[in-house]
Enzyme design. Sequence first.
Site, PDB file in Angstrom:
ATOM      1  CE  LYS A 121      -3.937   1.909   2.612  1.00 40.33           C
ATOM      2  NZ  LYS A 121      -4.824   1.688   3.790  1.00 40.33           N
ATOM      3  CB  SER A 196      -8.079   3.572   2.942  1.00 39.76           C
ATOM      4  OG  SER A 196      -7.208   2.990   3.897  1.00 39.76           O
ATOM      5  CB  SER A 220      -8.327   0.575   5.871  1.00 37.79           C
ATOM      6  OG  SER A 220      -9.033   1.771   6.094  1.00 37.79           O
TER       7      SER A 220
END
Length: 541
Positions: A121, A196, A220
């Site tokens: 990420k 996210s 997330s």
Amino acid sequence: MLSSVQNPRILLLHCRWSKPLHHHHHRHYPKAIHAAAQAQAVSTSSPTSQIQIIQKSIHSREKTARQFAEEFINRLRLTEPHVKSFLHVSETVLNEADEIDRKIDRNEDVGPLAGVLVAVKDNICTADMPSTAGSKILENYRPPFDATAVRKLKESGAIIVGKTNLDEFGMGSTTEGSAYQVTANPWNLECVPGGSSGGSAAAVSARQCVVSLGSDTGGSVRQPASFCGVVGLKPTYGRVSRFGLVAYASSLDVIGCFGSSVADAGILLQSVCGHDKLDATSSKREVIDFTSQFVAKDYLESQPLKGLRVGVIRETLGDGVDQEVVLSIRGAISHMEELGCIVTEVSLPSFSLGLPAYYVLASSESSSNLSRYDGIRYGNQIVSDELSSLYGGSRANGLGPEVKRRILMGTYALSAGYYDAYYKRAQQVRTVVQKSFKTALDEHDILISPAAPSAAYKIGEKKNDPLAMYAGDIMTVNVNLAGLPALVLPCGFVQNGLPVGVQMIGAAFDEEKLLRVGHIFEQTLQGCSFIPPLIADEFKF
């Protein structure tokens, strides 16, 4: 017991095809992905560990690390224009794979993740790639160091394939809040992948990489795992070092793991967890061998989870939860009863209080953490003759609307006249949530809930309604407030063909038990395939 509530076979019925899908059309990816909304493939085989397959193959010389890397990179190139999981793809993947093959030829140690392509990420720092946190204010920023988790991956022989898309600074639930692009759900291009960490979840779901790292502040990792039909593991707070993770809410942030199987998520966690002197919140708790929990299906007893006490959180299956999601979770519960679990309902009266408390605390901490992005210490800088204009202009141009909203909310909650009414009270609620979970877990081995109140929804459906988007985190935020580990794995589908995940919550530092239970659950779950139709034929080891 809940067996009278739900037919034990409903899960299998819920996973069947509505009509056959002709795989020879798969190379037309947009149509193939859309077809996922109509049907799912039936498979009686259990999820297998891609990591273990790769390790066995490259060490036996049956297949080279380069061959595996080429397969994933080719699939990434075909699917990425449609899925848009990545913000940056490494140009050195094949060279790194070649070096692993040379080390194997020389009989050198290559590490437990040798040849495994890992996506990271983009709010986790990498020294050799950009780390933007999905924000324009960090556009083109390249850290001078690797996050501890990334360093450990490299030391284990992993190949970092690239950086994945996210909601800006991790603030969002759909990955629509990225400053760069919108990621699509591999099961249906018209739907969100969650957030996210939507880029990391979508990359694993589309088999663009083997496993990936995400971050979980309020769900997330777990919510996008549910939306994308993959396994998502949120470790106990402090289990994985946060050094190098771009801070959103420091008391809640956790680096988590995605995989296409529980075994892969567990192996990835094994490689990145452990104490780190660079992180003051890193736990010194001894790390056991999680891989010892992964017993092959052929060696399981008829009721391998006999006596396991499972508590179903009553408040998570009531109003506000889609009935098709409830149906899938009831099916998962019935399956656990068949495995020998003792299932009872448990009430957590404080459960509904967690969502507002979370957003007060997370916004307050983000107000403090993001003050560093002022165009001087960090971030892109505008041209201005006055300092106040430089600060204001740099932040106005560099930060997106959701980030600004949460900074304003947090600053307000911390202001002199409102601190006691909001921030202090939210901390008190956090204590109540922690105590309620401890009481429930003293009486149960694990707790069960949906990972989200719905399956994936359409892109744009909730983007302009922040409160509706925030409400989607109600199943996950309490776990972060309590600092507990949780595992999400796919358990069924809704009628439009999108996957649903069940959330298993354990006591602090009890990832071992969650992985054991989750592994047995997925190994014994029959009739479901959680490979999106766009790559079902392409993905063959």
